[in-house]
Design an enzyme around this catalytic site. Structure first.
Site, PDB file in Angstrom:
ATOM      1  N   LYS A 192       3.115   2.163  10.832  1.00 16.40           N
ATOM      2  CA  LYS A 192       3.152   3.502  10.237  1.00 16.40           C
ATOM      3  C   LYS A 192       2.603   4.542  11.210  1.00 16.40           C
ATOM      4  O   LYS A 192       3.166   5.630  11.360  1.00 16.40           O
ATOM      5  CB  LYS A 192       2.338   3.502   8.944  1.00 16.40           C
ATOM      6  CG  LYS A 192       2.884   2.564   7.875  1.00 16.40           C
ATOM      7  CD  LYS A 192       1.840   2.278   6.804  1.00 16.40           C
ATOM      8  CE  LYS A 192       2.322   1.171   5.867  1.00 16.40           C
ATOM      9  NZ  LYS A 192       1.291   0.726   4.947  1.00 16.40           N
ATOM     10  N   GLU A 231       0.858  -1.181   0.000  1.00 14.86           N
ATOM     11  CA  GLU A 231       0.000   0.000   0.000  1.00 14.86           C
ATOM     12  C   GLU A 231       0.901   1.240   0.000  1.00 14.86           C
ATOM     13  O   GLU A 231       1.796   1.334   0.844  1.00 14.86           O
ATOM     14  CB  GLU A 231      -0.884   0.014   1.240  1.00 14.86           C
ATOM     15  CG  GLU A 231      -1.862  -1.131   1.341  1.00 14.86           C
ATOM     16  CD  GLU A 231      -2.651  -1.049   2.628  1.00 14.86           C
ATOM     17  OE1 GLU A 231      -3.495  -0.136   2.764  1.00 14.86           O
ATOM     18  OE2 GLU A 231      -2.396  -1.883   3.521  1.00 14.86           O
ATOM     19  N   ARG A 262       5.136 -13.349   9.702  1.00 15.76           N
ATOM     20  CA  ARG A 262       5.789 -12.036   9.601  1.00 15.76           C
ATOM     21  C   ARG A 262       7.177 -12.081  10.228  1.00 15.76           C
ATOM     22  O   ARG A 262       7.472 -12.920  11.066  1.00 15.76           O
ATOM     23  CB  ARG A 262       4.965 -10.973  10.347  1.00 15.76           C
ATOM     24  CG  ARG A 262       3.668 -10.590   9.688  1.00 15.76           C
ATOM     25  CD  ARG A 262       2.896  -9.653  10.606  1.00 15.76           C
ATOM     26  NE  ARG A 262       3.629  -8.432  10.839  1.00 15.76           N
ATOM     27  CZ  ARG A 262       3.291  -7.241  10.324  1.00 15.76           C
ATOM     28  NH1 ARG A 262       2.228  -7.145   9.548  1.00 15.76           N
ATOM     29  NH2 ARG A 262       3.993  -6.167  10.587  1.00 15.76           N
TER      30      ARG A 262
END
Length: 774
Positions: free
Chosen positions: A495, A270, A485
């Site tokens: 973020k 993204e 992950r």
């Protein structure tokens, strides 16, 4: 015959009581196994353990329940009586979802009626042994006997595995004789480690779209673990959990015609933030798996949320992919497919699989949201309302398009489209409705004919919607594979939290070298090869991996040790005057760029009567074991061939040592000193930034470890700026991101803040610590 209870039924199949109880906890599996056992009992009466094992394998691996009775009949009649036959049968029904089954073809593909004689097994094992005879004779019983069994089974697909093992044991015993004492000793681990290291070193060069980069581990070792289970292109149906329809095989054939059987992956970030160390694993996995299989990898920007997307993120993401050494086959955008995605949404409504809903955002949150009262509204009404959404007749949040399915985590009817009046960076004001991830991702994968849609474990709950949506529209359906992950201790990568750190002034920006964003690691001086090597060592597993930062730093040192030329710098300087300097002017000293390999060249530095050393390299009253400059304790100056000895200490009014006066002699003209220290002469002034961990605790986001939140866990000593540092003039022409090893201090990289005549260095990592060195 009375039907026994389920626990007795399952133990009667040969399952242990523990495994039987575990099976009962899985309602779907236990129901299918109960049905299989009941049907088999009607044929056999009692079920032996071998048949019970096959029935359990059939029930646990069969996804198309319509085929259960068909396959149970073959197991119960002993036409399928081995594990290889069962695996072949399961593969066959997965690849032939349409009725009816061609029985002749099925039996041929599953080895029904095939008889493998003992003579054939004996011959196959003999051939395998002869192929490996020299190594087998040398290693004796330390040889990997599984290799012999594997080759024999490959030659005789339907042979009984136990019979092959027995024949291997017999022939090896006949060849080698009974085991001797040396055969019973364990294989030395050191030899094994050396062999593995040798294997790695033979596969260091990795080619990516014509560019060669060096990695410590081969790509196939990097992709160990889950990737070994991956399906071949076109064999999507062999993947556990993959959902087939009557159209699946035709769509897969069409897919193979378009791709030619090519492996296709994609990296789909993204564009609303900067990539971090976890993304490095995703980049390496997607691009690496494609390359290892002669395939291609797309870089696809998931640009469906214009509120959070900025041009700088697109650029930074592409730059980081390129920095890691990868070139995308093609750069695409979800927005490239907005027209097609809209057309499919209309089709989904027409098929009765989507509807326009007016529940508000807070009503849709969570997994126990109330069912939509508009779920069963007429198709024509939803079509008109969806068109009205596209034309801007609803305000944001007033209407959504929702899909009619329940996801794996229980969430009902995920949103496919929502209204947003934010202009898009590529399409401008053309659209005021934008698709969601749940709707977009699988369809973009389908359009690009992705074979392996690799994503992290948190997206597993989206797998059901992924398969459902492709099948609901009768389009090619890729396979979604999830992996764990990669996280690091002492770090945050969210973020939102990085923005909080920036706002609080704890870090300068996304590329502050104390962060673990890729731009920050590059600025700090981490080589991309080191990051790739780190990802390779972590490997690919289903479990989430949280690593210590020092493991990443070790990979950095390995690369920089071979690539960062040496220079000398002094952080806290002390002036030293050589009173008997052997020349009227300065001397030019030839210093190797890499002392361990002088073939890599030299640079020159001046050596004058005034030099500067580290203040910590001198003590008037040294403690026991101190080896550097002190009264009666001379030291050598690195690379000069000279030894200096203290003659006078010059102090200022406050009593602080301001300078030293020393004499020098040739190193070979007397006793060898206990230590050699670095120095600079006629140096350049520079700024050096020394970095430590940003957080004090391993898990700064864990409320149990840090009750006050991650912003309360900041390390006050995470940055130390040394403004008066001195560096030798060999680095005068260095450019941003050039890397050096400052001898005895660590590895340093030129920061972009550097200006003409004012270099700024970031300490990348310290030198590897030696506990025995003082």
């Amino acid at each position: 015959m009375a039907t026994p209870d389920s626990l007795s039924l399952f133990t009667g199949l040969g399952l242990s009581e523990h495994k039987a109880r575990e099976t009962l906890k899985n309602s779907a599996l236990s129901a299918q196994l109960r049905e299989a056992a009941t049907q088999a009992q009607q044929t056999l009466g009692s079920i032996d353990k071998a048949t019970g094992t096959l029935l359990y394998g059939l029930a646990s691996r069969l996804r198309d329940t319509r085929r259960l009775s068909f396959l149970v009949s073959y197991v119960a009649s002993k036409k399928i009586h081995t594990e290889p036959q069962l695996s072949a049968a399961l593969d066959y029904v997965r690849s032939h979802p349409l009725d009816p089954i061609d029985v002749v073809d099925f039996e041929q593909q599953c080895g029904v009626g095939v008889v493998v004689t003992p003579e054939q097994i004996e011959e196959a094992v003999e051939i395998a042994i002869n192929r490996h005879l020299p190594q087998l004779s040398a290693e004796r019983y330390h040889f990997n006997m599984g290799l012999l069994m594997g080759e024999a089974r490959a030659a005789l697909r339907w042979a009984d595995g136990k019979m092959i093992k027995h024949e291997v044991d017999m022939q090896v015993l006949h060849l080698l004789g009974p085991k001797i004492e040396a055969d019973l000793e364990k294989k030395p681990k050191a030899a094994k480690a050396r062999l593995e290291e040798s294997d790695r070193r033979t596969a260091r060069d990795v080619v990516e779209n014509g560019e060669v980069t060096e990695q410590t581990l081969s790509l196939m070792e990097q992709l160990r673990g889950e990737a070994l289970k991956f399906h071949k292109p076109g064999e999507n149906y062999k993947t556990p959990g993959y959902v087939t329809t009557p159209h699946t095989m035709a769509l897969l054939q069409q897919h193979l015609q378009i791709t030619g059987g090519q492996v296709r992956t994609r990296f789909p970030p993204e564009p609303n933030g900067i990539l971090h160390i976890g993304h490095a694993k995703a980049i390496n996995f997607n691009f690496g798996y494609a390359k290892a299989n002669s395939g291609i990898c797309f870089l696809r920007f998931d640009d469906t949320n214009p509120e959070k997307e900025e041009a700088k993120f697109f650029t930074a993401i592409y730059d980081m992919v390129a920095w890691l050494g990868y070139t995308p086959y093609k750069v695409t955008y979800a927005s490239d497919y907005f027209d097609q995605l809209y057309a499919w949404a209309v089709e989904l409504i027409r098929r009765g699989q989507a509807y326009v809903c007016h529940q508000r955002g807070d009503e849709l949150k969570g997994h126990n949201a109330l069912p939509s009262p508009w779920r069963d509204r007429p198709v024509e009404e939803s079509l008109l309302l969806f068109e009205a959404m596209r034309k801007g007749k609803f305000s944001e949040g007033e209407a959504t398009l929702r899909m009619k399915l329940v996801m794996e985590d229980g969430k009902m009817d995920p949103v496919a489209y929502r209204v947003k009046y934010t202009p898009h960076h590529r399409t401008g004001d053309r659209w005021c409705i934008y698709p969601t991830y749940d709707y977009t991702h699988c369809l973009c994968d389908s359009i690009e004919h992705i074979t392996h849609s690799l994503c992290t474990k948190e997206f597993q709950a989206r797998r059901s919607s992924y398969f459902w949506l492709c099948n609901a529209l009768d389009v090619y359906c890729p396979v979604q594979w999830e992996y764990g992950r990669l996280n690091l201790h002492y770090a945050v990568v969210s973020k939102r939290k990085i923005l909080q750190l920036v706002a609080a002034g704890a870090v300068r920006d996304w590329d502050d070298p104390r962060l673990f964003t890729l731009t920050a690691l590059r600025r700090r001086g981490f080589p991309p090869e080191a990051i790739n090597n780190f990802c390779a060592r972590v490997g690919v597993t289903v479990a989430q991996t949280t690593m210590e930062p020092h493991l990443l730093e070790a990979c950095v040192r390995e690369v920089l040790n071979d690539t960062a030329p040496r220079a000398m710098a002094v952080l806290e300087s002390l002036r030293v005057v050589i009173t008997n300097f052997p020349a009227a002017e300065s001397l030019d000293i030839r210093v190797p760029n890499f002392p361990a390999d002088e073939a890599k060249g030299f640079h020159q530095v001046p050596f004058a009567s005034v030099v500067f050393i580290e203040r910590t390299d001198f003590k008037e009253e040294p403690e026991p074991g101190y080896k550097r400059l002190a009264w009666g304790q001379p030291v050598g100056l690195r690379h000069t061939g000279y030894v200096i000895e203290l003659q006078r200490v010059v102090k200022g009014p406050s009593g602080c040592v301001e300078s030293l006066e020393v004499t020098c002699r040739r190193a070979d003209a007397g006793e060898k000193p206990k230590a050699f220290i670095h120095w600079v002469s006629r140096p350049l002034k520079c700024e050096i930034r020394l970095y430590e961990r940003l957080f004090l605790h391993k898990n700064p986001e864990d409320p149990a470890e840090v009750p006050g939140g991650f912003l309360s866990d900041l390390n006050p000593a995470s940055l130390q700026v040394v403004e008066g540092a001195l560096v030798d003039c060999s680095v005068a022409l260095a450019k941003p991101f050039d890397k050096f090893q400052f001898e005895r201090l660590g590895y340093f990289s030129v920061d972009p803040d550097s200006r003409q005549g004012q270099l700024v260095f970031n300490r990348t990592v310290t030198l590897k610590e030696d506990p025995g060195k003082v």
